[in-house]
Each structure stands twice: as structure tokens, then as C-alpha cells.
Design an enzyme around this catalytic site. Structure first.
Site, PDB file in Angstrom:
ATOM      1  N   HIS A  91      45.355 -18.814 -71.588  1.00 25.27           N
ATOM      2  CA  HIS A  91      45.597 -17.353 -70.753  1.00 25.27           C
ATOM      3  C   HIS A  91      45.202 -17.909 -68.974  1.00 25.27           C
ATOM      4  O   HIS A  91      44.268 -18.347 -68.966  1.00 25.27           O
ATOM      5  CB  HIS A  91      44.324 -16.689 -71.280  1.00 25.27           C
ATOM      6  CG  HIS A  91      43.496 -16.890 -71.695  1.00 25.27           C
ATOM      7  ND1 HIS A  91      42.570 -17.501 -72.274  1.00 25.27           N
ATOM      8  CD2 HIS A  91      42.310 -16.651 -70.086  1.00 25.27           C
ATOM      9  CE1 HIS A  91      41.337 -18.093 -72.027  1.00 25.27           C
ATOM     10  NE2 HIS A  91      40.943 -17.358 -70.985  1.00 25.27           N
TER      11      HIS A  91
ATOM     12  N   CYS B 202      46.331 -13.512 -80.101  1.00 21.94           N
ATOM     13  CA  CYS B 202      47.960 -13.938 -80.970  1.00 21.94           C
ATOM     14  C   CYS B 202      47.927 -11.949 -81.696  1.00 21.94           C
ATOM     15  O   CYS B 202      48.950 -11.038 -81.416  1.00 21.94           O
ATOM     16  CB  CYS B 202      47.901 -14.128 -81.692  1.00 21.94           C
ATOM     17  SG  CYS B 202      48.247 -16.232 -81.222  1.00 21.94           S
TER      18      CYS B 202
ATOM     19  N   THR C 284      36.485 -18.533 -73.381  1.00 20.58           N
ATOM     20  CA  THR C 284      35.793 -17.671 -74.732  1.00 20.58           C
ATOM     21  C   THR C 284      36.673 -18.084 -75.496  1.00 20.58           C
ATOM     22  O   THR C 284      36.450 -17.004 -77.113  1.00 20.58           O
ATOM     23  CB  THR C 284      34.683 -16.829 -74.235  1.00 20.58           C
ATOM     24  OG1 THR C 284      35.689 -15.668 -73.264  1.00 20.58           O
ATOM     25  CG2 THR C 284      33.587 -16.914 -73.455  1.00 20.58           C
TER      26      THR C 284
ATOM     27  N   CYS D 289      43.644 -14.884 -84.099  1.00 21.38           N
ATOM     28  CA  CYS D 289      43.586 -15.105 -82.320  1.00 21.38           C
ATOM     29  C   CYS D 289      43.388 -14.079 -81.947  1.00 21.38           C
ATOM     30  O   CYS D 289      44.188 -12.786 -82.870  1.00 21.38           O
ATOM     31  CB  CYS D 289      44.350 -16.003 -82.265  1.00 21.38           C
ATOM     32  SG  CYS D 289      44.353 -15.898 -80.404  1.00 21.38           S
TER      33      CYS D 289
HETATM   34  P1  5GP Z   1      37.868 -17.063 -70.530  1.00 16.78           P
HETATM   35  O1  5GP Z   1      36.443 -16.768 -70.445  1.00 16.78           O
HETATM   36  O2  5GP Z   1      38.004 -17.377 -71.988  1.00 16.78           O
HETATM   37  O3  5GP Z   1      38.295 -17.677 -69.636  1.00 16.78           O
HETATM   38  O4  5GP Z   1      38.231 -15.401 -70.719  1.00 16.78           O
HETATM   39  C1  5GP Z   1      38.724 -14.713 -71.931  1.00 16.78           C
HETATM   40  C2  5GP Z   1      38.741 -13.123 -70.871  1.00 16.78           C
HETATM   41  O5  5GP Z   1      39.344 -12.343 -72.258  1.00 16.78           O
HETATM   42  C3  5GP Z   1      37.574 -12.472 -70.623  1.00 16.78           C
HETATM   43  O6  5GP Z   1      37.352 -11.935 -69.379  1.00 16.78           O
HETATM   44  C4  5GP Z   1      37.733 -11.321 -71.422  1.00 16.78           C
HETATM   45  O7  5GP Z   1      36.527 -10.153 -70.985  1.00 16.78           O
HETATM   46  C5  5GP Z   1      39.016 -10.880 -71.992  1.00 16.78           C
HETATM   47  N1  5GP Z   1      39.049 -10.044 -73.219  1.00 16.78           N
HETATM   48  C6  5GP Z   1      37.924 -10.780 -74.442  1.00 16.78           C
HETATM   49  N2  5GP Z   1      38.946  -9.972 -75.534  1.00 16.78           N
HETATM   50  C7  5GP Z   1      39.259  -8.865 -75.226  1.00 16.78           C
HETATM   51  C8  5GP Z   1      40.093  -8.179 -75.723  1.00 16.78           C
HETATM   52  O8  5GP Z   1      40.146  -7.957 -76.925  1.00 16.78           O
HETATM   53  N3  5GP Z   1      40.892  -7.980 -74.861  1.00 16.78           N
HETATM   54  C9  5GP Z   1      41.303  -7.654 -73.722  1.00 16.78           C
HETATM   55  N4  5GP Z   1      42.024  -6.929 -73.200  1.00 16.78           N
HETATM   56  N5  5GP Z   1      40.169  -9.003 -73.281  1.00 16.78           N
HETATM   57  C10 5GP Z   1      39.558  -9.332 -73.623  1.00 16.78           C
HETATM   58 ZN    ZN Z   2      46.531 -17.362 -80.384  1.00 21.82          ZN
END
Ligand code: 5GP
Ligand code: ZN
Length: 124
Positions: free
Chosen positions: A109, A16, A104, A13
Site C-alpha cells: 500500500h 483483500c 503492519t 488479508c
Molecule cells: P502500514 O503501517 O502497514 O504502512 O500501514 C497500514 C495502515 O493501514 C495504517 O495506517 C492503518 O491505520 C491502516 N489500516 C489498518 N486496518 C485498516 C482497515 O481495516 N481499514 C482501513 N481503511 N485502514 C486500515
Molecule cells: Zn491482500
């Protein structure tokens, strides 16, 4: 202090790893249960991801046994909104869960978005 021990870490993850400090991030807040950092691809001038230190997949993965996560998430929203100067102007908080919501990252979160006038539409 509840640190991300092996018991809580999911080795695959990314979040994590960010919590553990093995991947970089721009941290904005931390307490015993919560870690918050700027989204790598911000969709608003303020776009912060607020995550539990415990690896839980999504909102369906929170139960009475780990409900301390919810208490701390909402407290963190208040703290971070004030710290980043968006408490007065307003902000949006979003949990994405599953395919229809385009989740994603499968570590729970809460998106905290602000610093701009948003539209009233919640479904893009
Ligand atoms: P989801 O689409 O799952 O609700 O949001 C995941 C979020 O994580 C996205 O807005 C994406 O830009 C962010 N994200 C993905 N990988 C990383 C990362 O390695 N670092 C940070 N700071 N944000 C990330
Ligand atoms: Zn995790």
C-alpha cells in the site's frame, strides 16, 4: 477488468477483503489494477491507502511480471491528489516495508498524505 479473483485474493488479508467488498471502507478511487480508500486511522486530513488489487506483500514483491502495478500506482496518485484537492498544495507518499519501517499490513500500500503542512522529517 482485473477483479480480485480467488487467484489474487489472500483469504487472511484485510485489504483483500476490502477490495472484494466483504469489509467496508471509504473508497476514493478504483481502476482495473488499483483500489484506494481512506485510512481508518488518518494521520493527516487526507490519508488514503492506494493498493494493487493483486495481493503483493510489499515493494520487494513487485517484479517485471507485475510491474503494471507501479504504472497504475503512480497514475492513481495523480488522479486522487487532483480529486481530493491536494495536487497544488502538495502531499507525501510513503511505502513502509518490513519491521524497521513498522509495516503492519502485509498487502502493498502507498500512503498518500496531505491537507496539512508537514515537517521535513521523514523518520519519526
Ligand atoms: P502500514 O503501517 O502497514 O504502512 O500501514 C497500514 C495502515 O493501514 C495504517 O495506517 C492503518 O491505520 C491502516 N489500516 C489498518 N486496518 C485498516 C482497515 O481495516 N481499514 C482501513 N481503511 N485502514 C486500515
Ligand atoms: Zn491482500
Amino acid at each position: 477488468m482485473l477483479s480480485p479473483t480467488d487467484a489474487f485474493k489472500n483469504k487472511e488479508c484485510i485489504f483483500c477483503k476490502i477490495i472484494a467488498g466483504t469489509l467496508p471502507c471509504e473508497k476514493v478511487y478504483e481502476n482495473d489494477h488499483i483500489f484506494a480508500f481512506r485510512d481508518i486511522s488518518p494521520q493527516a486530513p487526507v490519508h488514503v491507502l492506494i493498493v494493487p488489487k493483486q495481493h503483493v506483500v510489499d515493494i520487494l514483491d513487485v517484479s517485471s511480471e507485475n510491474s503494471v502495478i507501479f504504472q497504475n500506482l503512480f497514475g492513481a496518485v495523480q488522479q486522487i491528489a487532483a480529486k481530493l484537492g491536494i495536487a497544488g498544495s502538495g502531499f507525501r507518499t510513503v511505502f513502509n516495508s518490513g519491521d524497521h519501517a513498522c509495516q503492519t499490513m502485509y498487502h502493498l500500500h502507498l500512503h498518500l498524505l496531505g491537507g496539512t503542512q508537514m515537517s521535513g522529517s521523514l523518520v519519526g
